[in-house]
Scaffold this motif. Structure first.
Motif, PDB file in Angstrom:
ATOM      1  N   VAL A   1      -3.061   0.422  -3.870  1.00 15.13           N
ATOM      2  CA  VAL A   1      -2.720  -0.926  -3.424  1.00 15.13           C
ATOM      3  C   VAL A   1      -2.359  -1.785  -4.640  1.00 15.13           C
ATOM      4  CG1 VAL A   1      -3.544  -2.963  -2.174  1.00 15.13           C
ATOM      5  CG2 VAL A   1      -4.413  -0.689  -1.569  1.00 15.13           C
TER       6      VAL A   1
ATOM      7  N   ALA B   1      -7.384   2.292  -1.637  1.00 10.85           N
ATOM      8  CA  ALA B   1      -7.705   2.022  -0.229  1.00 10.85           C
ATOM      9  C   ALA B   1      -8.060   3.327   0.466  1.00 10.85           C
ATOM     10  CB  ALA B   1      -6.511   1.363   0.457  1.00 10.85           C
TER      11      ALA B   1
ATOM     12  N   TYR C   1     -10.422  -1.625   1.040  1.00  8.12           N
ATOM     13  CA  TYR C   1      -9.841  -1.812  -0.293  1.00  8.12           C
ATOM     14  C   TYR C   1     -10.985  -1.953  -1.283  1.00  8.12           C
ATOM     15  CZ  TYR C   1      -5.425  -3.491   1.899  1.00  8.12           C
ATOM     16  OH  TYR C   1      -4.275  -3.623   2.618  1.00  8.12           O
TER      17      TYR C   1
ATOM     18  N   VAL D   1       0.864  -1.172   0.000  1.00 10.27           N
ATOM     19  CA  VAL D   1       0.000   0.000   0.000  1.00 10.27           C
ATOM     20  C   VAL D   1       0.903   1.225   0.000  1.00 10.27           C
ATOM     21  CG1 VAL D   1      -1.856   1.202   1.209  1.00 10.27           C
ATOM     22  CG2 VAL D   1      -1.732  -1.289   1.301  1.00 10.27           C
TER      23      VAL D   1
END
Length: 178
Positions: free
Chosen positions: A162, A133, A118, A42
């Protein structure tokens, strides 16, 4: 003459095989394609451009546990292992909600709760996914940590990108030979 007849036959056979394998990939439900172990990174999380990485295990029941995340760019702050759930699947698109305590670097005591949502899409091969996200941070202490209501979180504190890469898929057991 024999060679000229074999070439169209081989081409037709290759075309049928490719079409059949593509059709079988398309008809696999999204949750089945998510099952397995993923390496997740991330980015865009911290003001200085830091990122965090973890391992995510998704099972057939929709549990998506996140194991041992590390945040880079925040003095190596460690997330606790994080329970998560697959909350939506629509074809190759999915939503996963994750919860993690943010620990104080020195004492290890929780100082906040991170709720991450997500919203992603699996690649055609189901070997990778990309997602956006939304991260929400709630105050939390040893004495009191409220249960979050995801519908009432408001605007996210951070929006991150992500990338997931499949590390392993569950073993397929063939019982037909028994």
């Amino acid at each position: 003459m024999k060679f000229s007849m074999l070439k169209p036959f081989a081409t037709a056979l290759a075309f049928m095989t490719a079409t059949a394998s593509h059709a079988s990939d398309v008809t696999t439900p999204g949750i089945d394609q998510l099952i397995g172990t993923w390496f997740v990174e991330v980015t865009g999380v911290l003001p200085d451009g830091g990122a965090y990485q973890n391992i995510m295990n998704v099972d057939a029941g929709g549990t998506a546990d996140i194991v041992g995340g590390w945040m880079f760019g925040a003095a190596g702050m460690k997330f606790t292992d994080s329970p998560a759930s697959v909350t939506k699947v629509d074809g190759n698109r999915f939503e996963i909600q994750m919860f993690a305590f943010l620990a104080d670097i020195e004492s290890g005591a929780p100082k906040g709760l991170n709720v991450t949502v997500y919203r992603g899409e699996l690649a055609q091969t189901a070997a990778t996914f990309t997602a956006e996200a939304d991260l929400y941070y709630l105050p939390c202490s040893i004495e009191y940590c409220p249960a979050p209501n995801v519908a009432d979180l408001g605007a996210p504190a951070t929006v991150a990108q992500v990338a997931g890469t499949r590390l392993a898929s569950p073993a397929v057991v063939d019982n037909s030979a028994s």
